[in-house]
Design an enzyme around this catalytic site. Structure first.
Site, mmCIF file in Angstrom:
data_model
loop_
_atom_site.group_PDB
_atom_site.id
_atom_site.type_symbol
_atom_site.label_atom_id
_atom_site.label_comp_id
_atom_site.label_asym_id
_atom_site.label_seq_id
_atom_site.Cartn_x
_atom_site.Cartn_y
_atom_site.Cartn_z
ATOM 1 N N TRP A 63 -5.518 0.597 10.228
ATOM 2 C CA TRP A 63 -5.891 0.636 8.952
ATOM 3 C C TRP A 63 -5.604 -0.708 8.144
ATOM 4 O O TRP A 63 -6.071 -1.029 7.166
ATOM 5 C CB TRP A 63 -4.712 1.694 8.228
ATOM 6 C CG TRP A 63 -5.046 1.913 6.770
ATOM 7 C CD1 TRP A 63 -3.815 1.569 5.787
ATOM 8 C CD2 TRP A 63 -6.034 2.242 5.991
ATOM 9 N NE1 TRP A 63 -4.582 1.790 4.672
ATOM 10 C CE2 TRP A 63 -5.706 2.284 4.517
ATOM 11 C CE3 TRP A 63 -7.410 2.888 6.309
ATOM 12 C CZ2 TRP A 63 -6.695 2.706 3.609
ATOM 13 C CZ3 TRP A 63 -8.369 3.136 5.412
ATOM 14 C CH2 TRP A 63 -7.889 3.199 4.079
ATOM 15 N N GLU A 88 -11.798 5.663 5.215
ATOM 16 C CA GLU A 88 -11.039 6.461 6.083
ATOM 17 C C GLU A 88 -12.049 6.476 6.946
ATOM 18 O O GLU A 88 -11.736 6.286 8.269
ATOM 19 C CB GLU A 88 -10.605 7.792 5.502
ATOM 20 C CG GLU A 88 -9.379 7.834 4.559
ATOM 21 C CD GLU A 88 -8.171 7.404 5.050
ATOM 22 O OE1 GLU A 88 -8.035 7.077 6.364
ATOM 23 O OE2 GLU A 88 -7.433 7.169 4.377
ATOM 24 N N TYR A 94 0.814 -1.106 -0.235
ATOM 25 C CA TYR A 94 -0.005 0.023 -0.091
ATOM 26 C C TYR A 94 0.720 1.321 -0.012
ATOM 27 O O TYR A 94 0.738 2.158 -0.678
ATOM 28 C CB TYR A 94 -0.931 -0.017 1.082
ATOM 29 C CG TYR A 94 -1.772 1.187 1.519
ATOM 30 C CD1 TYR A 94 -2.966 1.492 0.604
ATOM 31 C CD2 TYR A 94 -1.668 2.275 2.326
ATOM 32 C CE1 TYR A 94 -3.806 2.695 0.570
ATOM 33 C CE2 TYR A 94 -2.262 3.155 2.753
ATOM 34 C CZ TYR A 94 -3.335 3.618 1.634
ATOM 35 O OH TYR A 94 -4.221 4.693 1.898
#
Length: 198
Positions: A56, A48, A26
């Site tokens: 995350w 988000e 990522y």
């Protein structure tokens, strides 16, 4: 308070992007790459918001589940979701099952469609390509005046789960600011395209 560190291939990276492999991929392939289309920004805004209070990594590992559940994050498709879809999503183990966040994603799809110039045009007004380059993780803010202004503007248009911290995470992820640390091999990778996006 660490600076950029060498990864398994010897290239320097932001410390959070060193491991596990999900983070490394990522960090190298997506985080900070400019996202300039409404659908791409809507997806990341939703993710988000779902991440709020969670790791995350959890979101990354459920991302394909989210895409399937939310029709590829097509705002028009999600805007048409009704109560039965909310219940379907609450029963879907492939996503984060939180009613407030699910309902926010639907409301945000509707708000996206109502923007006269589109989500990308609104969001990119708050880009800050000249923000100071962070040298260590301690130099990376959680929010900024620009992210607070973006959050306020999004809320004015009916968006939910878009506080200054979530807005800043969106700005980082979508290339509105470059928060790769000094020394990270991705720092400045997209600088050449930014002027075309403003």
């Amino acid at each position: 308070m660490s600076g950029a560190l060498p990864g398994p291939d010897g290239l320097a990276r932001c410390p959070w992007g060193l491991s596990p492999p999900d983070y490394l991929a990522y960090h190298d392939r997506e985080w900070g790459r400019p996202v300039t289309d409404d659908q791409g920004l809507y997806e990341r805004l939703c993710l988000e918001a779902f991440q709020s209070g969670l790791s995350w990594l959890t979101i990354l590992r459920k991302r394909e589940g989210f895409r399937a559940a939310f029709k590829g994050f097509d705002p028009a498709a999600v805007a048409a979701f009704g109560p039965a879809d909310v219940e379907r999503l609450l029963a879907d183990p492939a996503i984060v099952r939180n009613r407030a966040k699910i309902e926010a994603a639907i409301a945000n799809a509707r708000a996206t469609l109502e923007l006269p110039t589109g989500l990308a045009a609104l969001v990119w007004r708050y880009a800050d390509p000249d923000a100071p380059a962070p040298r260590t993780t301690a130099d990376v803010p959680a929010s900024t005046p620009a992210s607070a202004a973006l959050a306020k503007e999004l809320k004015r248009h009916g968006f939910r789960f878009v506080g200054p911290t979530t807005a800043y995470a969106l700005m980082q992820a979508c290339g509105l600011v470059d928060d790769h640390l000094v020394g990270c091999h991705r720092r400045g990778a997209y600088a050449a395209v930014l002027p075309k996006l403003r």
